[in-house]
Design an enzyme around this catalytic site. Structure first.
Site, mmCIF file in Angstrom:
data_model
loop_
_atom_site.group_PDB
_atom_site.id
_atom_site.type_symbol
_atom_site.label_atom_id
_atom_site.label_comp_id
_atom_site.label_asym_id
_atom_site.label_seq_id
_atom_site.Cartn_x
_atom_site.Cartn_y
_atom_site.Cartn_z
ATOM 1 N N CYS A 163 0.827 -1.214 0.000
ATOM 2 C CA CYS A 163 0.000 0.000 0.000
ATOM 3 C C CYS A 163 0.858 1.260 0.000
ATOM 4 O O CYS A 163 0.431 2.317 -0.485
ATOM 5 C CB CYS A 163 -0.908 0.029 1.224
ATOM 6 N N ASP A 189 -2.323 -2.808 7.584
ATOM 7 C CA ASP A 189 -3.476 -3.569 8.078
ATOM 8 C C ASP A 189 -3.502 -4.978 7.501
ATOM 9 O O ASP A 189 -3.839 -5.933 8.194
ATOM 10 C CB ASP A 189 -4.772 -2.838 7.706
ATOM 11 N N ASP A 194 -4.971 2.122 5.288
ATOM 12 C CA ASP A 194 -6.240 2.464 5.925
ATOM 13 C C ASP A 194 -6.169 3.633 6.910
ATOM 14 O O ASP A 194 -7.007 4.530 6.871
ATOM 15 C CB ASP A 194 -6.790 1.245 6.684
ATOM 16 N N LYS A 195 -5.212 3.613 7.825
ATOM 17 C CA LYS A 195 -5.185 4.629 8.878
ATOM 18 C C LYS A 195 -4.424 5.877 8.466
ATOM 19 O O LYS A 195 -4.503 6.910 9.129
ATOM 20 C CB LYS A 195 -4.553 4.045 10.160
ATOM 21 N N CYS A 226 -5.336 -2.192 -0.898
ATOM 22 C CA CYS A 226 -6.193 -3.365 -1.117
ATOM 23 C C CYS A 226 -7.364 -3.032 -2.038
ATOM 24 O O CYS A 226 -8.035 -2.010 -1.888
ATOM 25 C CB CYS A 226 -6.684 -3.893 0.221
ATOM 26 N N SER A 243 -12.340 -5.337 9.018
ATOM 27 C CA SER A 243 -11.730 -4.788 7.820
ATOM 28 C C SER A 243 -12.822 -4.441 6.827
ATOM 29 O O SER A 243 -13.915 -5.025 6.854
ATOM 30 C CB SER A 243 -10.789 -5.827 7.206
#
Length: 566
Positions: free
Chosen positions: A57, A89, A131-132, A202, A480
């Site tokens: 990512c 993640d 993600d974060k 993802c 998720s």
């Protein structure tokens, strides 16, 4: 945060170091990094990259930051790259590394705030992937309130093996197939070796693509930022355009406070629902709203879901990947359709210096005859949204479910209690997960986990084992964006705080009702009172370090798991 010195100048903040006589050492150090006397008159833009080599990512983000810097320099600004952390993640799912994932959001926000304010940058561009990274970046922007733009690193391309498209969830589901004996060793390894072909986040409408799409809808990234795959030439071109956009923001002094509003938050959440986005968006937008000084509640998010149909047939519940969206007009095409039908606000300001409506004027139209990724309002996948906030005696202060309609709207079964997600995998490998069970994973909340781990590994393994429509799962942890099935997370109060989920026993009858939005434990009040009298709060799992600090400061999932004291 810091009072600007000359409101009419573009270098409102950096001039403190470059123009004031009483900061000679700072100016000397800027000469030392290669700035010229001419550069000392220019605005300075911090470029925050969450790039690092160990995660697909993020592996390309430092390279994209260089393109951002080129565009900034070409527009008469000084670009200065710095880095902040990332936690994968995908790699930490299903192991204790996941404890650090959600805390990393606040560390990212804190670190970006620290560098931008301490270094007196006039604006900030964040180049983010996982993600974060994205909510952390937006929280920092809201706190700092200087001209800001987010660049999304882009979605990954799909993997391929024996004629099948693959992504990260394919690898997790292969584990369930292995336990069920429905996949050969050769194909198991084949899926794992081919699921992730290179750079990018993802590939379904999982948390990264959810946040990227919704942040674009909120107005803090350029149009199409969420739609270009990581390896698409358009991603590099987007990065080079950032300088011109930042120049406009500086000249007009447009800051996140002008962009993040109740209306723009509604736009973000409406796009999240229409695209079938991750439940993590609930956590993150509660936190983003708080950073922006806006009071957003679970019930307001539910109201948006109630009035917004689910339109996109995207992974994990659907067929398509984020890479497929660009060919049909990307997120701008979806936004244009929603705007034309009165579902999003067109008068919100964005980082282009234009409103949402102005940005969408030239956006492509969705062709419902030529594509079947996004459906019309007359034929939605689900008439109302998939994000459902459930209350009841098991979740007095709320929980969040992801119900697309494919998994049904009601499930009743007997509890199988697991104190850790690893117990689910162990039980599955032994054939102890049975149809009709409601799996309860507790002590996985923000304090009890700590860090509120995602349950992608157990839910994917359950799907792979062919039990996805035969069992349900509830947890004080989270899921998720890749999770699907009848699942309810964010159960509050969490078990560590003595919430009712701490009192559940094997065999208890539990009902999950997505229509009535109730999560019910069928045990009498007297029995629950007896159990509560016997309950003892466990010792904190950590007392030192990042996680010890997190346990002491983190708020409930129903408050966005924020760690500030405001």
């Amino acid at each position: 945060m810091t009072t600007e010195t000359t409101p009419t100048s573009l270098n409102r903040f950096s001039q403190t170091l470059t123009q004031k006589m009483d900061n000679p050492a700072a100016k000397a150090m800027l000469y030392g990094v290669g700035l010229t006397a001419d550069d000392m008159q220019k605005p300075q833009i911090g470029i925050a990259s969450t790039g690092y080599e160990g995660n697909t990512c993020n592996m390309h983000l430092n390279g994209l930051s260089v393109y951002v810097k080129q565009g900034i320099q070409a527009n008469g600004l000084v670009g200065l790259i710095f880095n902040t952390i990332g936690v994968s993640d995908g790699m930490t799912n299903g192991n204790d590394g996941m404890r650090y994932s959600l805390p990393s959001r606040d560390l990212i926000a804190d670190s970006i705030e620290s560098v931008v304010v301490a270094q007196w940058y006039d604006g900030v561009v964040t180049v983010v992937g996982c993600d974060k990274n994205m909510p952390g970046a937006i929280m920092a922007m809201a706190r700092i309130n200087r001209p800001s733009i987010m660049v999304y690193g882009g979605t990954i391309r799909s993997g391929h093996y024996k004629g099948q498209k693959l992504d990260i969830v394919s690898a997790f589901e292969a584990l369930g197939k292995k336990y069920a004996g429905t996949i050969s060793d050769e194909d198991y390894e084949g899926v794992i070796q081919n699921a992730i072909p290179g750079a990018g986040a993802c590939g379904g409408m999982y948390t990264a693509n959810t946040m990227a799409s919704s942040i674009e809808a909120m107005g803090l990234s350029l149009p199409f930022s969420s739609s270009y795959p990581a390896t698409h030439e358009g991603k590099q071109e987007e990065c080079k355009k950032i300088g011109a956009a930042m120049r406009v923001l500086l000249e007009r002094n447009i800051t996140p406070a002008d962009i993040i509003s109740r209306k723009s938050l509604e736009n973000a959440l409406t796009v999240t629902v229409a695209l079938g986005g991750s439940t993590n968006a609930v956590l993150h937008y509660l936190a983003i709203a708080r950073a922006a000084g806006i009071n957003l509640t679970l019930d307001e998010i539910q109201a948006i879901s109630d009035r917004t149909p689910l339109l996109a047939d995207l992974k994990p519940s659907g067929k398509y990947y984020m890479e497929d969206m660009l060919a049909i007009g990307g997120v701008p095409a979806v936004m244009k359709y929603l705007y034309q039908n009165g579902l999003i606000h067109g008068d919100c300001l964005t980082v282009t210096g234009k409103t949402v409506a102005e940005n969408l004027a030239d956006a492509p139209d969705l062709d419902f005859d030529a594509q079947k990724i996004v459906f019309p309002l007359s034929q939605p996948i689900k008439k109302t949204g998939h994000l459902q906030v459930l209350y009841g005696n098991l979740a007095p202060t709320g929980s969040v479910a992801k119900i697309t309609g494919k998994e049904g709207e009601r499930f009743e079964g007997t509890a199988k209690v697991c104190e850790h997600e690893s117990e689910v995998i162990d039980a599955l490998s032994k054939g102890e997960i049975l149809p009709g069970q409601v799996i309860v994973i507790r002590n996985s909340g923000p304090k009890g986990g700590p860090g509120m781990s995602e349950m992608l590994k157990p839910t994917s393994a359950i799907m792979g084992a062919g039990l996805g429509d035969k069992v349900a799962l509830i947890t004080d942890g989270r899921f998720s964006g890749g999770t699907h099935g009848f699942v309810v997370g964010h159960v509050t109060p969490e078990a560590f705080e003595g919430g009712p989920i701490a009192l559940v026993k094997d065999g208890d009858l539990i009902t999950l009702d997505a229509v009535g939005r109730q999560l019910t434990l069928h045990v009498s009040d007297d029995e629950l009172a007896q159990r509560r009298a016997q309950w003892v709060q466990p010792a904190p799992p950590f007392t030192k370090g990042v996680l010890g600090k997190y346990i002491r400061h983190v708020k409930s999932a129903s408050e966005g798991c924020v760690t500030d004291e405001v």
